[in-house]
Motif scaffolding. Sequence first.
Motif, PDB file in Angstrom:
ATOM      1  N   ALA A   1      57.295  39.222  39.237  1.00 14.37           N
ATOM      2  CA  ALA A   1      56.978  38.122  38.315  1.00 14.37           C
ATOM      3  C   ALA A   1      55.597  37.550  38.600  1.00 14.37           C
ATOM      4  CB  ALA A   1      58.035  37.034  38.428  1.00 14.37           C
ATOM      5  N   VAL A   2      55.250  37.407  39.887  1.00  9.27           N
ATOM      6  CA  VAL A   2      53.943  36.858  40.247  1.00  9.27           C
ATOM      7  C   VAL A   2      52.836  37.867  39.965  1.00  9.27           C
ATOM      8  CG1 VAL A   2      52.520  36.052  42.169  1.00  9.27           C
ATOM      9  CG2 VAL A   2      54.875  35.251  41.945  1.00  9.27           C
ATOM     10  N   LEU A   3      53.068  39.133  40.306  1.00  6.00           N
ATOM     11  CA  LEU A   3      52.043  40.150  40.061  1.00  6.00           C
ATOM     12  C   LEU A   3      51.746  40.304  38.577  1.00  6.00           C
ATOM     13  CD1 LEU A   3      53.049  42.950  42.606  1.00  6.00           C
ATOM     14  CD2 LEU A   3      51.153  41.334  42.785  1.00  6.00           C
ATOM     15  N   THR A   4      52.775  40.258  37.751  1.00  7.42           N
ATOM     16  CA  THR A   4      52.559  40.428  36.312  1.00  7.42           C
ATOM     17  C   THR A   4      51.989  39.167  35.669  1.00  7.42           C
ATOM     18  OG1 THR A   4      54.896  39.891  35.946  1.00  7.42           O
ATOM     19  CG2 THR A   4      54.308  42.216  36.028  1.00  7.42           C
ATOM     20  N   ARG A   5      52.130  38.018  36.360  1.00  7.84           N
ATOM     21  CA  ARG A   5      51.520  36.785  35.852  1.00  7.84           C
ATOM     22  C   ARG A   5      49.990  36.863  35.946  1.00  7.84           C
ATOM     23  NH1 ARG A   5      52.374  30.674  38.389  1.00  7.84           N
ATOM     24  NH2 ARG A   5      50.758  29.664  37.155  1.00  7.84           N
ATOM     25  N   PHE A   6      49.504  37.591  36.957  1.00  6.77           N
ATOM     26  CA  PHE A   6      48.057  37.749  37.134  1.00  6.77           C
ATOM     27  C   PHE A   6      47.707  39.243  37.149  1.00  6.77           C
ATOM     28  CE2 PHE A   6      49.095  33.670  39.125  1.00  6.77           C
ATOM     29  CZ  PHE A   6      48.202  32.832  38.473  1.00  6.77           C
ATOM     30  N   PRO A   7      47.911  39.923  36.033  1.00  6.89           N
ATOM     31  CA  PRO A   7      47.638  41.372  36.016  1.00  6.89           C
ATOM     32  C   PRO A   7      46.158  41.647  36.264  1.00  6.89           C
ATOM     33  CG  PRO A   7      47.964  40.544  33.784  1.00  6.89           C
ATOM     34  CD  PRO A   7      48.303  39.414  34.707  1.00  6.89           C
ATOM     35  N   ASN A   8      45.894  42.522  37.199  1.00  8.50           N
ATOM     36  CA  ASN A   8      44.517  42.904  37.555  1.00  8.50           C
ATOM     37  C   ASN A   8      43.665  41.727  38.036  1.00  8.50           C
ATOM     38  OD1 ASN A   8      45.074  45.579  36.641  1.00  8.50           O
ATOM     39  ND2 ASN A   8      44.744  44.841  34.540  1.00  8.50           N
ATOM     40  N   GLN A   9      44.305  40.604  38.344  1.00 10.27           N
ATOM     41  CA  GLN A   9      43.566  39.419  38.779  1.00 10.27           C
ATOM     42  C   GLN A   9      44.259  38.785  39.987  1.00 10.27           C
ATOM     43  OE1 GLN A   9      40.270  39.617  37.228  1.00 10.27           O
ATOM     44  NE2 GLN A   9      40.597  37.471  37.719  1.00 10.27           N
ATOM     45  N   HIS A  10      44.618  39.610  40.959  1.00  8.73           N
ATOM     46  CA  HIS A  10      45.266  39.053  42.147  1.00  8.73           C
ATOM     47  C   HIS A  10      44.731  39.690  43.424  1.00  8.73           C
ATOM     48  CE1 HIS A  10      47.992  42.385  40.796  1.00  8.73           C
ATOM     49  NE2 HIS A  10      47.900  42.713  42.076  1.00  8.73           N
ATOM     50  N   VAL A  11      44.983  38.990  44.514  1.00 11.88           N
ATOM     51  CA  VAL A  11      44.616  39.440  45.854  1.00 11.88           C
ATOM     52  C   VAL A  11      45.884  39.388  46.696  1.00 11.88           C
ATOM     53  CG1 VAL A  11      43.165  38.993  47.885  1.00 11.88           C
ATOM     54  CG2 VAL A  11      42.308  38.439  45.598  1.00 11.88           C
ATOM     55  N   ILE A  12      46.117  40.411  47.511  1.00 13.17           N
ATOM     56  CA  ILE A  12      47.285  40.440  48.393  1.00 13.17           C
ATOM     57  C   ILE A  12      46.797  40.414  49.833  1.00 13.17           C
ATOM     58  CG2 ILE A  12      49.376  41.698  49.069  1.00 13.17           C
ATOM     59  CD1 ILE A  12      49.231  43.070  46.288  1.00 13.17           C
ATOM     60  N   LYS A  13      47.332  39.474  50.625  1.00 11.20           N
ATOM     61  CA  LYS A  13      46.874  39.283  51.999  1.00 11.20           C
ATOM     62  C   LYS A  13      48.047  39.306  52.964  1.00 11.20           C
ATOM     63  CE  LYS A  13      42.983  36.244  50.708  1.00 11.20           C
ATOM     64  NZ  LYS A  13      42.359  34.919  50.944  1.00 11.20           N
ATOM     65  N   ASP A  14      47.927  40.121  53.998  1.00 13.52           N
ATOM     66  CA  ASP A  14      48.835  40.011  55.142  1.00 13.52           C
ATOM     67  C   ASP A  14      48.712  38.582  55.668  1.00 13.52           C
ATOM     68  OD1 ASP A  14      50.057  40.142  57.707  1.00 13.52           O
ATOM     69  OD2 ASP A  14      49.544  42.248  57.911  1.00 13.52           O
ATOM     70  N   ASP A  15      49.839  37.909  55.877  1.00 10.39           N
ATOM     71  CA  ASP A  15      49.793  36.504  56.284  1.00 10.39           C
ATOM     72  C   ASP A  15      49.148  36.331  57.653  1.00 10.39           C
ATOM     73  OD1 ASP A  15      50.756  33.655  55.799  1.00 10.39           O
ATOM     74  OD2 ASP A  15      51.654  34.067  57.756  1.00 10.39           O
TER      75      ASP A  15
ATOM     76  N   ILE B   1      50.205  36.225  47.989  1.00  7.13           N
ATOM     77  CA  ILE B   1      49.544  36.701  46.766  1.00  7.13           C
ATOM     78  C   ILE B   1      48.769  35.529  46.170  1.00  7.13           C
ATOM     79  CG2 ILE B   1      49.864  37.616  44.438  1.00  7.13           C
ATOM     80  CD1 ILE B   1      52.276  39.127  45.478  1.00  7.13           C
ATOM     81  N   GLU B   2      47.502  35.779  45.851  1.00  4.47           N
ATOM     82  CA  GLU B   2      46.637  34.733  45.316  1.00  4.47           C
ATOM     83  C   GLU B   2      45.993  35.209  44.022  1.00  4.47           C
ATOM     84  OE1 GLU B   2      43.690  33.975  48.264  1.00  4.47           O
ATOM     85  OE2 GLU B   2      45.144  33.445  49.818  1.00  4.47           O
ATOM     86  N   GLU B   3      45.673  34.230  43.180  1.00  6.47           N
ATOM     87  CA  GLU B   3      44.868  34.525  42.000  1.00  6.47           C
ATOM     88  C   GLU B   3      43.469  34.936  42.441  1.00  6.47           C
ATOM     89  OE1 GLU B   3      43.192  32.227  37.998  1.00  6.47           O
ATOM     90  OE2 GLU B   3      44.267  31.118  39.554  1.00  6.47           O
ATOM     91  N   LYS B   4      42.950  36.014  41.886  1.00  5.14           N
ATOM     92  CA  LYS B   4      41.600  36.474  42.217  1.00  5.14           C
ATOM     93  C   LYS B   4      40.576  35.547  41.570  1.00  5.14           C
ATOM     94  CE  LYS B   4      38.533  40.491  41.639  1.00  5.14           C
ATOM     95  NZ  LYS B   4      38.408  41.846  41.054  1.00  5.14           N
ATOM     96  N   ILE B   5      39.605  35.118  42.361  1.00 12.96           N
ATOM     97  CA  ILE B   5      38.566  34.219  41.840  1.00 12.96           C
ATOM     98  C   ILE B   5      37.229  34.957  41.862  1.00 12.96           C
ATOM     99  CG2 ILE B   5      39.660  32.005  42.335  1.00 12.96           C
ATOM    100  CD1 ILE B   5      38.343  31.982  45.060  1.00 12.96           C
ATOM    101  N   GLU B   6      36.348  34.561  40.947  1.00 12.08           N
ATOM    102  CA  GLU B   6      35.053  35.237  40.834  1.00 12.08           C
ATOM    103  C   GLU B   6      33.927  34.285  41.191  1.00 12.08           C
ATOM    104  OE1 GLU B   6      32.244  37.780  37.733  1.00 12.08           O
ATOM    105  OE2 GLU B   6      34.143  36.930  37.028  1.00 12.08           O
ATOM    106  N   GLY B   7      32.980  34.787  41.952  1.00 10.46           N
ATOM    107  CA  GLY B   7      31.828  33.974  42.323  1.00 10.46           C
ATOM    108  C   GLY B   7      31.060  34.623  43.455  1.00 10.46           C
TER     109      GLY B   7
END
Length: 440
Positions: free
Chosen positions: A137-151, A188-194
């Motif tokens: 559900a979270v991955l599909t909420r931000f398709p192609n716009q997410h980052v996955i991080k080992d905690d 899982i985080e929303e990917k940000i641009e900058g």
Amino acid sequence: MKETILIIGSGAREHAIAEALARSPQRPKLICFSGARNPGIAALCAAYGIGSIVDPKRVVAFAAEHAPTMAIVGPEAPLAVGVADALWTAKIPVVGPTQALARIESSKGFARELLAKHNIPGNPFFQRFESLDGLEAVLTRFPNQHVIKDDGLAGGKGVKVCGDHLLSLDDSLAFCHELAAAGHPFVIEEKIEGEEFSLMSFCDGKTLRHMPAVQDHKRAYEGDKGPNTGGMGTYTDADHKLPFLTDADIAAAQSINERVAKALAEDCGAPYRGILYGGFMATKDGVKLIEYNARFGDPESLNLLSLLETDFVAVCRSIVDQTLDQQSVDFAREASVCKYIVPDGYPDTPRKGDAVHLPTQLPPDVTLFLSAVDVKEGQLIATGSRTVAVVGKAATIAQAEVLCEQVVQQIPGPFFHRVDIGTATLIDRRVEHMKSLRSA
């Protein structure tokens, strides 16, 4: 009383720490405990111990032999396992946070949740997972716009980004399954641009003294291509900002660091004494937090400690004594450029054992810091990771880059570096990127 200072760690960061301490008019006695012998550090130290730096008992045993008046922890791993706690228990003050406070780096979820709890700006959307429940559900909420991080700590290899490492939903699901199978919580985080930048602060738990902003270059190859590394090089500007940042960006990052230090003291019931290092991104919507580190960055510290004009021993003493409010901290109004020389094949399949031949003479505003090296039969040898860092200082970034590059070119062998770090072409691209984002 003359200080005896224990340095923990063996990389270029710790070499820069040793050099900065050795410049002090107090002329402290330096000792080092680390997992490998760095000849650059050893040349400045009265005693040098080798052992596991993530074994608090071993570290304290070495300290007991040499009676340091203070310790500085370089890398993150010893902080995460409580080396600072053990040293404090042995009545040795430490520049470096205790295990609970070091969670600001050792748990990415903890850092995000701290900002959320205390209403500190800078968080993108995030969610921490300990299982796969609710993942799709979270991955599909931000398709192609997410980052996955080992905690947890993963040596720079625990983060994957859509478009760079994750090219499909299947890639993302596979990485999450891999982490879960290893028993690793993940975020899982929303990917940000900058544009990314580092803002580090000396912190005694109450007062912060901010350092100049720095930009690191994680990708191995020119044009920001290739795999992520520990950092191929960095630069700072003479105005202590960066060409693509505004005054408001700097103020926002400084404010976030200040609020995080206060939040940590409240939640952990103890002062954060050490280096608070915010990794930030300037975006069209203001400054966002990428992650926190609980120690000096490497290579960022090589620039910053080369520019530090204040007595570093006095700064460290004011951190452990919580008197930083009485200590001014000044950096030279110069630009600096750092470039790492690394073995061919780095980071995935690096060559090892090649001879390292350094220039016999350096220009006055260029410094070398040794990292993953050893000495065999009187010859400096590369051991397979970042090998030597070259830092040049000058009135402008362009001049510092030329100085740095001239020395890097004098180091022969099966090594490579990023020629583009600090060049006008690279920096102009960053400036234009931020202009286009801000005007959108």
